[in-house]
Enzyme design. Structure first.
Site, PDB file in Angstrom:
ATOM      1  N   HIS A   1       0.945  -1.307  -0.079  1.00 42.66           N
ATOM      2  CA  HIS A   1       0.084   0.061  -0.076  1.00 42.66           C
ATOM      3  C   HIS A   1       0.832   1.147  -0.129  1.00 42.66           C
ATOM      4  O   HIS A   1       1.363   1.820   1.054  1.00 42.66           O
ATOM      5  CB  HIS A   1      -1.015   0.113   1.295  1.00 42.66           C
TER       6      HIS A   1
ATOM      7  N   HIS B   1      -4.079   4.185  -3.462  1.00 46.17           N
ATOM      8  CA  HIS B   1      -4.037   3.316  -2.227  1.00 46.17           C
ATOM      9  C   HIS B   1      -3.270   2.104  -2.322  1.00 46.17           C
ATOM     10  O   HIS B   1      -2.331   1.996  -1.387  1.00 46.17           O
ATOM     11  CB  HIS B   1      -5.543   3.063  -1.901  1.00 46.17           C
TER      12      HIS B   1
ATOM     13  N   GLU C   1     -16.726  -0.572  25.146  1.00 45.78           N
ATOM     14  CA  GLU C   1     -16.159  -1.595  25.372  1.00 45.78           C
ATOM     15  C   GLU C   1     -15.161  -1.990  24.593  1.00 45.78           C
ATOM     16  O   GLU C   1     -14.018  -2.414  24.963  1.00 45.78           O
ATOM     17  CB  GLU C   1     -17.249  -3.051  25.446  1.00 45.78           C
TER      18      GLU C   1
ATOM     19  N   HIS D   1     -28.294 -10.824  26.960  1.00 51.78           N
ATOM     20  CA  HIS D   1     -27.261 -10.570  27.789  1.00 51.78           C
ATOM     21  C   HIS D   1     -26.807 -11.892  28.338  1.00 51.78           C
ATOM     22  O   HIS D   1     -26.024 -11.667  29.254  1.00 51.78           O
ATOM     23  CB  HIS D   1     -27.767  -9.310  29.091  1.00 51.78           C
TER      24      HIS D   1
END
Lengths: 652, 652
Positions: free
Chosen positions: A26, A257, A402, A464
């Site tokens: 790249h 790219h 999280e 959950h």
């Protein structure tokens, strides 16, 4: 004065040569960010290639890791010995330090593995937190460095990147700087295909210091770096760049790219930029500038070394940064077992909190991260918060973020000096999973302590309630998955996890009550991964294998079966990975030849390792449901009665 | 005029009564958002409880799903028959439609399962996309509805929520409105513990219409809802609220979130708000207002029904919204096999793209979502983009936002009318995993087509190389995991996935070349999950079990073994879940009794289902590495030679 423009071109041509040589790669990032990177190294970066592990070095993170040749070129040019010309020539080949994406190799100057988008900048937040906390403990004479992250559009579109922006702003991590390669191109083409957000305004809304600038103008970059260092907020340098700058055919195009390069491309670039040096060679003057770039780092390090030698804190600082446990660790560990044994029957998440509390004084390098679940997870009691104003705290309120928290865990571990502990519900392990995989891949220590391990969650219901999450992490290489039966095994798991330097540990802990199934005297049995908790003498008719709170069910079933003349052994299996590492003879002895019943409030997937076709598994067969835990255990048939019934059938 | 304030109090007391009765629950949301919700229902919501499945209804998503009693109270009060008083009294109990978190039950008015933070608003983006696309196809006479999402702080801190904000702004989903419960409290306490961001400014930076208002002032809310409907941008109503409003002890405190309620709390609330009705009862006048609230929905639905009856598009509209395949589907499916057979050997991701192209005309309800990997995944060729200006497209450039994309997939499927196809690399399945779990849990159809399935990725290295991801999804309930061997099996997997209404399908597709291993004439063998690709006559010495591109290795090994007098059968196992559902006799026939070799470029975890202790597994034992695919296969020993050597040993 160094000729920074030529230094930038040196990056460009090493990248072009290496990518051309590898046949793929790249080029967009190294060519587009060459001026930014060269200016950073020439003007600001504090590092010394002679000692890549110097604890007070600035951390550099290439979050847009696909542009790895930028990093390799920087390390090679600035004098990191491990990144030789040969290494550049073996770019993207087995055994090369120059892998397709950067893979952590701190001796070579590669601070952290990056490439899955967003992970790098999120890890960088962890590094900046570690720096601030260590500076609060040891003072700015020993700890005073910055974290620089190169970042592309992809990292900023990712949710984890957004979480990083938000929390870094909240915590006012003033020594963190993002260098954004604002090139308007992603893999699909123009960024306008998928984003029309005002990115600088988004950072400003989160409390960052933001500067927008021309990413190819060295003086402007230099001023912006100065301003970033002067500002107390985290800084975004929004650097407008042209992707693949310097390649006439590809500059500022989608193909910039990673479209395959040709020899002609390299030739045209050399002609366009007036670069005469042959492939992989750097003109002496330019190389001289590069080798001089980090000389100030050597000087600063020497002064730092003097300060370290002169401080009474030296031994403790060196212990923290080496990751070593204190000399009296065996005693401390024994005390942990005492903490566990003295506890009333309770959730193992509470036992884990007790252990964590008990370590507050003896292992002050523990840094607890929690995602807005302080009360139900119990790991803050002995700690104060690390905040924008108070850096001495050892508990980070990460908010409901999280994924970021998982990557911060890796970032703190990669930074060194602190031992990260990551706390939330097991259902959210899925949110953290990509970051946890990075920790496993990098072999970084870290404790992932998850509560609410199963249908034991109760009425919050199947969203959950983990049922497949244990299996999904047991499937992950280099991740130790613990599901302790009680407080004793929880303390044992902590001991093992803290003694493990080569990878992370996951603890699946209960919200439901866990009776003590063992007194914890003597050997840390969890080290064996699985062990005979209750043998059956003289010979067993049955073996009950269980984990977590289901061990107590197996123990109760054993008693009832005994009353019916059936001798059942009970094997507690807190950590499969450790058990698999035991000698074959030990495993055979533990498992025995008698019929087996596996018991776990989770799916059977993976249990085929221990159960033969005629053995029985008692557990879940699908997702959970919403009701109180005890009713769910009964509803799904994970009960003493089920075990007894199955045992009678098998042994009968 | 309805007395909206009393309507709001009716929500409050049903929530208090149900939570008190259940002994647990989250009162913060229903009490804090009562005025917002009552005003929405009284003034704006388009829905008819007499026909909860009416395709042109507004969609309501409770993203802060822990506040589920808000939704149940709304449904009960506005006349959804399934949400009876008895159901409210069995809140959080097995079998109740009123589960701890909302679980999709569209007949009862529950549009989608929510609760893991952020999933709801991200799904809502999918619903709004579906509405816009269907409106473009069928006209605003048949499709013209809004998506309303209740949202808490947690959802907005989550990365997936941030991705949702960004893409919804980019796509200018003007019929999407977020109703933010800005109560300054999360589980840990004051939101200031973990966020100091200017949230309205963050939305504005993403192109949203933002209003900040008092969330308890009905006239203000009403005006804001009007303004949201009038504005062409997606709208955020930042509603400043007091959590647990109406409970004197808990209002505007951390405990307001979910601290256990007492009878005295209920009494004090009744006194404070002058509410005399006994538990679970609603004063007649208030109930009258509630039952009248959605009457306009019934009128609008009646007119809509007339328009539907009068349009030539009726049959096609009904087919799309029912999810049925066209009448000539068997012919179409047969043509797909033709597409596959005619392809040159190529990556299976390309075969998947070919199939997707071939369906563009016959299954126009397909909606392809891709996370910035258009070129390497090949699923756009026959499609135009769905954009802010062009709603007729069937390809969404989701940007580098995989988690959002996963939830949008579920949202589109839950909305109905379109069949979502989700495309990215398999390494990013970890980013999407929580959303994919939601689709599996809800039993929603959707195709997750992942490319770059293994070390076949090549030099991008271990961050991008799945090794444990297949196992981790095979562990997930209700997820069909396909790893097709070639273009034929890829077409077969598409056929099966499209015919499957009861859950999602994952396809692990290759970047590496896949030779055709079968001609595809006759039965769709992948329906069996595994099948004898090559038997061994008259009797086998060995069975080779393989998936994906490793099937071709097994076929080649079989030939070499035959030359050495060893008869090996080859079993292709594209989908374990389907194989496990086959009759025992079929499975026994396929697996045979001879020694077995399993071959898959992944970890062995889970393969113990098919391999006995003396059988052999050839695959990965840890993370991958950076080099070209063919060198990695050789390096890790996943080769024809390895299979032959193991086969000789086993059969010798």
């Amino acid at each position: 004065m160094a000729d920074i423009q030529s230094m930038a071109h040196a990056i460009r041509f090493l990248a072009i040569d290496a990518i051309l040589n590898a046949g793929e790669g790249h080029q967009g990032v190294p060519l587009g960010m060459a001026e930014i990177a060269a200016t950073l190294y020439a003007r600001q970066l504090k590092a010394d290639p002679a000692d890549p592990l110097w604890p007070d070095r600035d951390r550099v993170v290439l979050s847009n890791g696909h542009g790895s040749m930028l990093l390799y070129a920087l390390l090679h040019l600035s004098g990191y010995e491990a990144v030789t010309t040969e290494a550049l020539k073996s770019f993207r080949r087995l055994g090369s330090v120059c892998a397709g994406h950067p893979e952590i190799e701190q001796h070579a100057g590669i601070e952290i593995t990056t490439g899955l988008l967003g992970q790098g900048i999120a890890s960088a937040v962890g590094m900046a937190v570690a720096e601030a906390r260590l500076a609060a403990r040891f003072g700015s004479g020993l700890v005073d460095h910055r974290t620089w992250a190169f970042v592309g559009d992809g990292c900023l579109q990712e949710g984890i990147g957004q979480e990083a922006i938000s929390l870094a702003g909240h915590l006012q991590l003033g020594k963190l700087t993002f260098l954004w390669d604002d090139n308007h191109i992603t893999d699909d083409g123009d960024t306008a295909l998928s984003i029309s957000e005002d990115v600088p305004a988004r950072f400003a809304a989160a409390g960052w210091h933001v500067q927008s600038l021309d990413g190819h103008d060295i003086d402007t970059i230099s001023d912006a770096l100065e301003a970033a260092c002067a500002d107390p907020r985290p800084s975004l340098l929004a650097c407008r760049t042209r992707i693949a700058r310097g390649l006439p055919r590809l500059e500022a195009t989608r193909g910039g790219h990673s479209a395959p390069l040709t020899a002609q491309d390299a030739q045209e670039a050399r002609a366009a930029l007036g670069w005469d040096a042959p492939p992989f060679e750097v003109p002496a003057a330019v190389l001289g500038d590069w080798r001089g770039a980090l000389r100030r780092g050597a000087e600063v390090r020497s002064a730092w070394q003097d300060r370290l030698s002169g401080t009474a804190d030296r031994a403790e600082f060196e212990r923290w940064t080496s990751g070593e446990l204190p000399a009296d660790w065996p005693k401390v560990a024994a005390r942990l077992l005492g903490v566990a044994q003295n506890g009333a029957p309770g959730p193992t998440i509470t036992a884990s909190g007790d252990v964590c509390d008990a370590l507050a004084d003896t292992l002050p390098e523990l840094m607890v991260l929690c995602a807005d679940l302080e009360a139900p997870t119990n790991h803050k009691r002995a700690r104060t918060a690390f905040t924008a104003l108070e850096r001495g705290g050892s508990y980070v309120h990460c908010g409901v973020r999280e994924h970021l928290m998982g990557a911060m865990t890796g970032g703190i571990a990669a930074h060194g000096g602190l031992r990260p502990v990551n706390v939330t519900y097991l259902a959210f392990a899925d949110y953290e999973r990509p970051a946890m995989r990075m920790a496993a891949l990098m072999g970084l220590p870290g404790i992932f302590a998850f509560s609410h391990d199963s249908i034991g969650v109760g009425s919050n219901g199947p969203t959950h309630q983990p049922v497949e999450i244990l299996a999904s992490f047991r499937a992950m290489p280099n991740m130790r998955v613990f599901r302790p039966a009680d407080a004793v095994e929880t303390a044992e798991a902590w001991q093992i996890a803290l003694e493990t330097q080569e990878g992370p540990s996951l603890m699946a802990l209960s919200r439901q009550l866990a009776d003590l199934v063992r007194d914890g005297a003597g050997e840390n049995m969890s080290r064996r991964g699985a062990y005979l908790l209750h043998p059956a003498e003289p010979e067993r008719d049955l073996t009950l294998l269980a984990t977590g709170t289901e061990v107590a069910l197996a123990v109760a079933a054993r008693e009832r079966l005994a009353a019916q003349g059936i001798r059942a052994a009970v094997v507690s299996m807190p950590c499969w990975e450790l058990f698999e590492a035991q000698p074959e003879a030990y495993r055979a002895e533990v498992l025995g030849e008698a019929p087996r019943i596996g018991v776990e409030a989770a799916l059977a997937f993976g249990w085929q390792k221990w159960l033969r076709p005629r053995d029985v598994f008692i557990g879940m067969t699908g997702f959970g449901a919403s009701d109180r835990a005890e009713r769910l255990y009964a509803h799904f048939g994970i009960t003493v009665e089920s075990i007894v019934a199955a045992g009678r059938k098998l042994a009968g």
